[in-house]
Write a protein that holds these residues in place. Structure first.
Motif, PDB file in Angstrom:
ATOM      1  N   ASN A   1       0.934  -1.241   0.142  1.00  0.00           N
ATOM      2  CA  ASN A   1      -0.146   0.004   0.034  1.00  0.00           C
ATOM      3  C   ASN A   1       0.774   1.242  -0.021  1.00  0.00           C
ATOM      4  OD1 ASN A   1      -2.721   0.714  -0.400  1.00  0.00           O
ATOM      5  ND2 ASN A   1      -3.091   1.201   1.775  1.00  0.00           N
ATOM      6  N   ARG A   2       1.868   1.375  -0.619  1.00  0.00           N
ATOM      7  CA  ARG A   2       2.627   2.396  -0.722  1.00  0.00           C
ATOM      8  C   ARG A   2       1.973   3.634  -1.346  1.00  0.00           C
ATOM      9  NH1 ARG A   2       7.800   0.314  -4.289  1.00  0.00           N
ATOM     10  NH2 ARG A   2       5.983  -1.014  -4.857  1.00  0.00           N
TER      11      ARG A   2
ATOM     12  N   PHE B   1      -1.359   3.460 -14.022  1.00  0.00           N
ATOM     13  CA  PHE B   1      -0.844   2.016 -14.022  1.00  0.00           C
ATOM     14  C   PHE B   1      -0.333   1.837 -12.560  1.00  0.00           C
ATOM     15  CE2 PHE B   1      -0.511   2.321 -18.628  1.00  0.00           C
ATOM     16  CZ  PHE B   1      -0.685   1.169 -18.955  1.00  0.00           C
ATOM     17  N   LEU B   2       0.028   2.780 -11.777  1.00  0.00           N
ATOM     18  CA  LEU B   2       0.374   2.608 -10.326  1.00  0.00           C
ATOM     19  C   LEU B   2      -0.522   1.874  -9.554  1.00  0.00           C
ATOM     20  CD1 LEU B   2       2.216   6.123  -9.359  1.00  0.00           C
ATOM     21  CD2 LEU B   2       3.170   3.542  -9.471  1.00  0.00           C
TER      22      LEU B   2
ATOM     23  N   VAL C   1      -0.294   0.224  -6.158  1.00  0.00           N
ATOM     24  CA  VAL C   1       0.260   1.462  -5.495  1.00  0.00           C
ATOM     25  C   VAL C   1      -0.651   2.618  -5.477  1.00  0.00           C
ATOM     26  CG1 VAL C   1       2.084   3.031  -5.342  1.00  0.00           C
ATOM     27  CG2 VAL C   1       2.737   0.645  -6.129  1.00  0.00           C
ATOM     28  N   ARG C   2      -0.924   3.363  -4.458  1.00  0.00           N
ATOM     29  CA  ARG C   2      -1.942   4.177  -4.216  1.00  0.00           C
ATOM     30  C   ARG C   2      -1.359   5.589  -4.809  1.00  0.00           C
ATOM     31  NH1 ARG C   2      -3.062   4.951   1.894  1.00  0.00           N
ATOM     32  NH2 ARG C   2      -4.260   6.685   0.931  1.00  0.00           N
ATOM     33  N   PRO C   3      -1.788   6.296  -5.969  1.00  0.00           N
ATOM     34  CA  PRO C   3      -1.442   7.211  -6.476  1.00  0.00           C
ATOM     35  C   PRO C   3      -2.185   8.610  -6.159  1.00  0.00           C
ATOM     36  CG  PRO C   3      -3.077   6.122  -8.035  1.00  0.00           C
ATOM     37  CD  PRO C   3      -3.103   5.366  -7.042  1.00  0.00           C
ATOM     38  N   VAL C   4      -1.609   9.612  -5.827  1.00  0.00           N
ATOM     39  CA  VAL C   4      -2.438  10.988  -5.401  1.00  0.00           C
ATOM     40  C   VAL C   4      -1.678  12.165  -6.605  1.00  0.00           C
ATOM     41  CG1 VAL C   4      -2.478  12.952  -3.875  1.00  0.00           C
ATOM     42  CG2 VAL C   4      -2.617  10.500  -2.890  1.00  0.00           C
ATOM     43  N   ILE C   5      -2.664  12.770  -7.113  1.00  0.00           N
ATOM     44  CA  ILE C   5      -2.124  13.747  -8.256  1.00  0.00           C
ATOM     45  C   ILE C   5      -2.490  14.981  -7.776  1.00  0.00           C
ATOM     46  CG2 ILE C   5      -2.339  14.565 -10.334  1.00  0.00           C
ATOM     47  CD1 ILE C   5      -2.859  12.057 -11.770  1.00  0.00           C
ATOM     48  N   VAL C   6      -1.624  16.110  -7.743  1.00  0.00           N
ATOM     49  CA  VAL C   6      -1.579  17.308  -7.367  1.00  0.00           C
ATOM     50  C   VAL C   6      -1.481  18.267  -8.386  1.00  0.00           C
ATOM     51  CG1 VAL C   6       0.772  17.898  -6.637  1.00  0.00           C
ATOM     52  CG2 VAL C   6      -1.259  19.523  -5.784  1.00  0.00           C
ATOM     53  N   GLU C   7      -2.334  19.084  -8.996  1.00  0.00           N
ATOM     54  CA  GLU C   7      -2.381  19.922  -9.959  1.00  0.00           C
ATOM     55  C   GLU C   7      -2.422  21.435  -9.683  1.00  0.00           C
ATOM     56  OE1 GLU C   7      -1.929  22.003 -13.096  1.00  0.00           O
ATOM     57  OE2 GLU C   7      -1.745  19.901 -13.528  1.00  0.00           O
ATOM     58  N   ARG C   8      -1.520  22.357 -10.099  1.00  0.00           N
ATOM     59  CA  ARG C   8      -1.579  23.590  -9.707  1.00  0.00           C
ATOM     60  C   ARG C   8      -2.592  24.412 -10.164  1.00  0.00           C
ATOM     61  NH1 ARG C   8       2.585  27.578  -8.894  1.00  0.00           N
ATOM     62  NH2 ARG C   8       4.355  25.747  -8.869  1.00  0.00           N
ATOM     63  N   ALA C   9      -3.053  24.197 -11.285  1.00  0.00           N
ATOM     64  CA  ALA C   9      -4.359  24.811 -11.902  1.00  0.00           C
ATOM     65  C   ALA C   9      -5.531  24.287 -11.292  1.00  0.00           C
ATOM     66  CB  ALA C   9      -4.519  24.541 -13.531  1.00  0.00           C
ATOM     67  N   SER C  10      -6.451  25.242 -11.168  1.00  0.00           N
ATOM     68  CA  SER C  10      -7.867  24.922 -10.488  1.00  0.00           C
ATOM     69  C   SER C  10      -8.467  23.834 -11.244  1.00  0.00           C
ATOM     70  CB  SER C  10      -8.761  26.198 -10.296  1.00  0.00           C
ATOM     71  OG  SER C  10      -8.933  26.662 -11.586  1.00  0.00           O
ATOM     72  N   GLN C  11      -8.362  23.508 -12.384  1.00  0.00           N
ATOM     73  CA  GLN C  11      -9.250  22.694 -13.074  1.00  0.00           C
ATOM     74  C   GLN C  11      -8.011  21.874 -14.108  1.00  0.00           C
ATOM     75  OE1 GLN C  11     -12.530  24.655 -14.922  1.00  0.00           O
ATOM     76  NE2 GLN C  11     -11.261  25.929 -16.058  1.00  0.00           N
ATOM     77  N   LEU C  12      -8.323  21.018 -14.810  1.00  0.00           N
ATOM     78  CA  LEU C  12      -7.681  20.358 -15.933  1.00  0.00           C
ATOM     79  C   LEU C  12      -7.455  21.484 -16.993  1.00  0.00           C
ATOM     80  CD1 LEU C  12      -9.567  17.029 -16.790  1.00  0.00           C
ATOM     81  CD2 LEU C  12      -7.486  17.089 -15.653  1.00  0.00           C
TER      82      LEU C  12
ATOM     83  N   GLU D   1       8.177  -0.370 -12.826  1.00  0.00           N
ATOM     84  CA  GLU D   1       9.309  -0.605 -11.990  1.00  0.00           C
ATOM     85  C   GLU D   1       8.995  -0.160 -10.485  1.00  0.00           C
ATOM     86  OE1 GLU D   1      11.869  -2.286 -13.183  1.00  0.00           O
ATOM     87  OE2 GLU D   1      11.180  -2.492 -15.196  1.00  0.00           O
ATOM     88  N   ILE D   2       8.090   0.588 -10.294  1.00  0.00           N
ATOM     89  CA  ILE D   2       7.814   0.797  -8.991  1.00  0.00           C
ATOM     90  C   ILE D   2       7.059  -0.281  -8.354  1.00  0.00           C
ATOM     91  CG2 ILE D   2       6.570   2.423  -7.412  1.00  0.00           C
ATOM     92  CD1 ILE D   2       7.387   4.789  -8.952  1.00  0.00           C
ATOM     93  N   GLY D   3       6.114  -1.065  -8.926  1.00  0.00           N
ATOM     94  CA  GLY D   3       5.265  -2.009  -8.783  1.00  0.00           C
ATOM     95  C   GLY D   3       6.141  -3.330  -8.584  1.00  0.00           C
ATOM     96  N   CYS D   4       7.314  -3.455  -9.251  1.00  0.00           N
ATOM     97  CA  CYS D   4       8.031  -4.591  -9.310  1.00  0.00           C
ATOM     98  C   CYS D   4       9.086  -4.483  -8.202  1.00  0.00           C
ATOM     99  CB  CYS D   4       8.843  -5.045 -10.535  1.00  0.00           C
ATOM    100  SG  CYS D   4       7.475  -5.591 -11.836  1.00  0.00           S
ATOM    101  N   HIS D   5       9.099  -3.400  -7.557  1.00  0.00           N
ATOM    102  CA  HIS D   5      10.389  -3.355  -6.899  1.00  0.00           C
ATOM    103  C   HIS D   5       9.966  -2.475  -5.296  1.00  0.00           C
ATOM    104  CE1 HIS D   5      12.656  -3.789 -10.479  1.00  0.00           C
ATOM    105  NE2 HIS D   5      13.631  -4.219  -9.779  1.00  0.00           N
ATOM    106  N   GLN D   6      10.274  -3.174  -4.130  1.00  0.00           N
ATOM    107  CA  GLN D   6      10.175  -2.571  -2.921  1.00  0.00           C
ATOM    108  C   GLN D   6      10.990  -1.399  -2.766  1.00  0.00           C
ATOM    109  OE1 GLN D   6       8.087  -2.558  -0.171  1.00  0.00           O
ATOM    110  NE2 GLN D   6       6.578  -3.410  -1.637  1.00  0.00           N
TER     111      GLN D   6
END
Length: 417
Positions: free
Chosen positions: A19-20, A37-38, A43-54, A330-335
């Motif tokens: 659960n990284r 793909f994460l 793997v748990r992804p979090v995306i931060v975007e500077r703009a207020s929308q896409l 590669e992140i998924g395959c390697h701790q």
């Protein structure tokens, strides 16, 4: 069988990843692909975007070669094809709008300026967001103000004042990446191409047809008009200069600059400049290659233009898909993130190096300096466009554009672990 494989993949990947949590900075192309793909690899992804929308700014982009395989593995190839612009080719025109050479999609395929998969960047970003948002935490209107690698985790302070901890951080925030500046400082080799480009949308005109039109004016100025599938036309202005810093000017000053530079360019430039005045998707930037010895430092890595912008090569979107897929795998395959980042660079570096190589004389071909040089270039292209030559050109370009990155089938690898 397919459903069993996916269940096995999900179970194995979640056990491996423990659960990284990974913070991705940027919700353009590379960020959502990486997030998709994460999650798929546990793997748990979090995306931060500077703009207020896409972000909806941007021109038509294409995906070629191995990038299409990544799209297929995401299961969105049919959705993307339903939203392509359907440009029929590119015409090289003179100041009177007369065609001097024309290359259709069928003639050159992936070797030409226009490929058979051409899609508006805004449409592509929307598709990627919709395909990843159910399994990704999206944060809009915020960005990291500090990124501190604590050895066993990364502490991120956001401009909003919030503080959070992540196992890894990935910068996917473009050529002017703030993540890169925060973490790598001056350890970045930026190679300016002495070129600036502006993109924006203008009203469609009957003269736009279904073909992209490419016009060169003396003093290394270029105007490109590309009809889209939304009833408007995408305009590109490109000019060369050794002056630095125009990308840091405010929008109004940048527009004034373009009006001065292109004032006497000819063709339909006056119409383009007029449309630019009210364009709400105006984008202006310096063209540069980003070349780095390493795309990672500690628990922070870069993907896409943030780490390896390829300038005007036309491979940026393809590299974003490929790089995001390999990094996620590669992140998924390697701790051990160190092993994951090393393998990511080992697999991708040869393709990036090839994409960033500029053929001798390519800049002059794209942007001739004098009327004589433009006329000679157009004459050359008029011969190259003849059926007897297009077959040869297609063969010559196919060997390069069809080169595929050899990346593992991470789904199978993780399912077997």
């Amino acid at each position: 069988m397919h459903s069993m494989l996916l269940r096995s993949l999900s179970y194995s990947a979640k056990n491996l990843s423990e659960n990284r949590k990974v913070l991705i900075v940027g919700a353009g192309v590379a960020g959502p692909v990486l997030a998709y793909f994460l999650h798929r690899f546990g793997v748990r992804p979090v995306i931060v975007e500077r703009a207020s929308q896409l972000r909806t700014a941007g021109q038509t982009v294409d995906v070629r070669g191995a990038g299409r395989e990544v799209i297929r593995r995401m299961g969105i190839d049919h959705i993307i094809r339903e939203n392509i612009t359907r440009e029929e080719g590119v015409a090289i025109v003179d100041s009177a709008g007369r065609t001097r050479a024309a290359f259709s999609v069928e003639n050159l395929g992936d070797g030409g300026f226009v490929a058979d998969i051409e899609i508006l960047r805004s449409e592509l970003v929307r598709i990627l967001y919709e395909h990843s948002r159910n399994h990704t935490e999206y944060i809009f209107g915020d960005h990291p103000s500090s990124i501190n690698d604590r050895g066993d985790h990364v502490q991120v302070t956001f401009a909003s004042g919030n503080e959070r901890e992540f196992d890894l951080v990935v910068g996917a925030d473009g050529t002017q990446s703030k993540t890169r500046h925060l973490v790598f400082g001056n350890n970045t080799s930026t190679h300016p191409q002495d070129m600036y480009t502006a993109y924006f949308t203008i009203p469609y005109s009957h003269s736009d047809g279904r073909w992209a039109r490419w016009y060169n004016a003396p003093k290394e100025r270029t105007v490109v008009l590309r009809p889209d599938n939304q009833g408007t036309t995408r305009a590109l202005l490109l000019f060369r200069t050794s002056q630095r810093g125009y990308e840091d000017l405010d929008v109004d000053t940048q527009k004034d600059l373009l009006r001065n530079v292109f004032a006497d360019a000819g063709f339909e430039t006056s119409r383009v400049l007029s449309g630019m005045k009210n364009a709400n998707d105006f984008y202006f930037d310096a063209v540069a290659h980003i070349k780095m010895d390493r795309w990672s430092q500690g628990r922070v890595a870069l993907v896409g233009d943030a780490g390896y912008s390829s300038g005007v090569s036309g491979t940026g979107t393809t590299l974003a898909f490929i790089g995001a897929y390999i990094l996620a795998g590669e992140i998924g395959c390697h701790q051990d993130h160190t092993k994951a980042f090393i393998q990511y660079e080992t697999l991708l570096r040869p393709y990036v190096t090839a994409a960033q190589e500029m053929a001798p004389g390519s800049i002059r071909l794209v942007s001739p300096k004098t009327r004589t040089a433009i006329a000679l270039r157009n004459t050359f292209l008029s011969f190259a466009a003849k059926p007897a030559f297009t077959g040869l050109i297609k063969k010559l370009t196919k060997s390069k554009t069809a080169e595929k990155v050899t990346f593992p089938d991470y789904e199978t690898i993780l399912a077997q672990q």
